[in-house]
Write an enzyme that holds these catalytic residues in place. Sequence first.
Site, PDB file in Angstrom:
ATOM      1  N   ASP A   1       0.859  -1.166   0.000  1.00 30.05           N
ATOM      2  CA  ASP A   1       0.000   0.000   0.000  1.00 30.05           C
ATOM      3  C   ASP A   1       0.909   1.234   0.000  1.00 30.05           C
ATOM      4  OD1 ASP A   1      -2.201   1.510   0.023  1.00 30.05           O
ATOM      5  OD2 ASP A   1      -2.935   0.908   1.986  1.00 30.05           O
TER       6      ASP A   1
ATOM      7  N   CYS B   1      -8.510 -26.536   8.459  1.00 26.96           N
ATOM      8  CA  CYS B   1      -7.352 -25.780   8.948  1.00 26.96           C
ATOM      9  C   CYS B   1      -6.641 -26.544  10.072  1.00 26.96           C
ATOM     10  CB  CYS B   1      -7.762 -24.377   9.408  1.00 26.96           C
ATOM     11  SG  CYS B   1      -8.343 -24.269  11.112  1.00 26.96           S
TER      12      CYS B   1
ATOM     13  N   CYS C   1      -8.568 -26.526  13.487  1.00 27.47           N
ATOM     14  CA  CYS C   1      -9.767 -27.366  13.549  1.00 27.47           C
ATOM     15  C   CYS C   1      -9.429 -28.851  13.450  1.00 27.47           C
ATOM     16  CB  CYS C   1     -10.749 -26.970  12.450  1.00 27.47           C
ATOM     17  SG  CYS C   1     -11.505 -25.367  12.778  1.00 27.47           S
TER      18      CYS C   1
ATOM     19  N   CYS D   1     -14.036 -27.893   8.716  1.00 24.80           N
ATOM     20  CA  CYS D   1     -12.917 -26.997   8.369  1.00 24.80           C
ATOM     21  C   CYS D   1     -11.623 -27.813   8.374  1.00 24.80           C
ATOM     22  CB  CYS D   1     -12.810 -25.842   9.356  1.00 24.80           C
ATOM     23  SG  CYS D   1     -11.399 -24.755   9.007  1.00 24.80           S
TER      24      CYS D   1
ATOM     25  N   ASP E   1      -2.487   8.164  -2.932  1.00 21.90           N
ATOM     26  CA  ASP E   1      -3.768   8.833  -3.174  1.00 21.90           C
ATOM     27  C   ASP E   1      -4.195   9.663  -1.973  1.00 21.90           C
ATOM     28  OD1 ASP E   1      -4.088   6.531  -1.607  1.00 21.90           O
ATOM     29  OD2 ASP E   1      -6.185   6.300  -2.165  1.00 21.90           O
TER      30      ASP E   1
ATOM     31  N   ASP F   1      -8.224  -7.315   0.538  1.00 20.07           N
ATOM     32  CA  ASP F   1      -7.377  -7.453   1.720  1.00 20.07           C
ATOM     33  C   ASP F   1      -8.194  -6.955   2.884  1.00 20.07           C
ATOM     34  OD1 ASP F   1      -7.009  -4.479   0.963  1.00 20.07           O
ATOM     35  OD2 ASP F   1      -6.109  -4.620   2.942  1.00 20.07           O
TER      36      ASP F   1
ATOM     37  N   HIS G   1      -7.362 -20.247  11.930  1.00 18.47           N
ATOM     38  CA  HIS G   1      -8.683 -20.636  11.425  1.00 18.47           C
ATOM     39  C   HIS G   1      -9.309 -19.523  10.579  1.00 18.47           C
ATOM     40  CE1 HIS G   1     -12.792 -22.032  11.103  1.00 18.47           C
ATOM     41  NE2 HIS G   1     -13.128 -20.804  11.458  1.00 18.47           N
TER      42      HIS G   1
HETATM   43 ZN   LIG Z   1     -10.648 -24.106  11.095  1.00 13.96          ZN
END
Ligand SMILES: [Zn+2]
Length: 386
Positions: free
Chosen positions: A90, A303, A306, A301, A144, A263, A332
């Site tokens: 940025d 991840c 999890c 999930c 900007d 983002d 997660h």
């Molecule tokens: Zn998860």
Amino acid sequence: MFELLKTDSTSAARLGRLTTTRGVIDTPVFMPVGTQGSVKALDPRELDEMSTKIILGNTYHLHIRPGMDIIGEAGGLHKFINWTKPILTDSGGFQVFSLAKIRKIKAHGVEFRSHLDGSLLFLGPKESMSIQRQLGSDIAMVFDDCPPHTATAREVRGAVDRTIRWAAECREQPRAPGQLVFGIVQGGSHAAMREECAKELIKLKFDGYAIGGVSVGEPEPEMMKAVEYTTPHLPADQPRYAMGLGTPAQLVELVARGVDMFDCVLPTRVARNGTAFTHKGTISIKGGAYKRDWGPIEEACTCFACQRFTRAYIRHLLNVNEILGLRMVSVHNSHMYLKVMEDIRTNIRNGTFGEFRREFIANYVPSRKVLAARKSAAEVGEDDVR
Ligand SMILES: [Zn+2]
């Protein structure tokens, strides 16, 4: 550089592929935010595991600390943080206008005082592009003027004029090898100014276009309007990036409006308060309801958190301030955001995005608290708001 692979038949959603020197990025994409050179609480191995393709860095913050002499000595931002995949930086415009104490807006930039020690600094198109060149980011953003959502039409007008002028100046600056540069469309929730800003920036021929001036504390309908007033004027064959947004449901809706890149600090920020994102909305794991909950944060999930830990255990960690607790919720949440984008891409590819969108929005109950977390952060100018 950008290939538009498919456009959805029920919405403006697009499937694309963005090629940078450090890697190919399938879009729509979510980019985890590493403002200070680190995605908060996560290490690069974890980011890799959840298939992160690109992360963010921030000119304003990295310029102040550790400073360009240190990052230069390290051989650029990628080497300094040991991340070999693409980085988008940025420009610092957002931070200067939301965080720093502005002393004077001048023709070629802004004189301001550092939010840390009050030292007098100057950042404009030339300085920002020079810092981003030294950082060696794969995608640089133009410097900007990002006004708050409370700005009057007259103030937005001034910001649009300045943004266009500064974009032209950014365009003239030297770049790092292979570095892409994106323009940023301002104009608040004024249709005519959004259109004008987009058209003027397109004349300058940037590699992609961002929708700025969103995630500045505005209510959701106004944010959606700002996006709807902008995307129709952007070239179909170039990437579009909505800056600093949003909740998972908002991302689905923004993809449906033709946005390719996102983002947002929400997944890692709310994780630090023990809030987890699920497909049904957010849950506050610290709550007593999870004291004896032996299931994962979210069923199905995949991840790391999890796969290994129960809600009861993570709740315990959070309540005794063990770092692992907030790390696992960060894992997660970030994984969830990336998975939602992967599901979006699969559904656009299969021609089922319309159904996916309907079902996702029907299941997801937005939490006022989470929306407020974004708003208040923007208002107080918290340093990792973007
Ligand atoms: Zn998860």
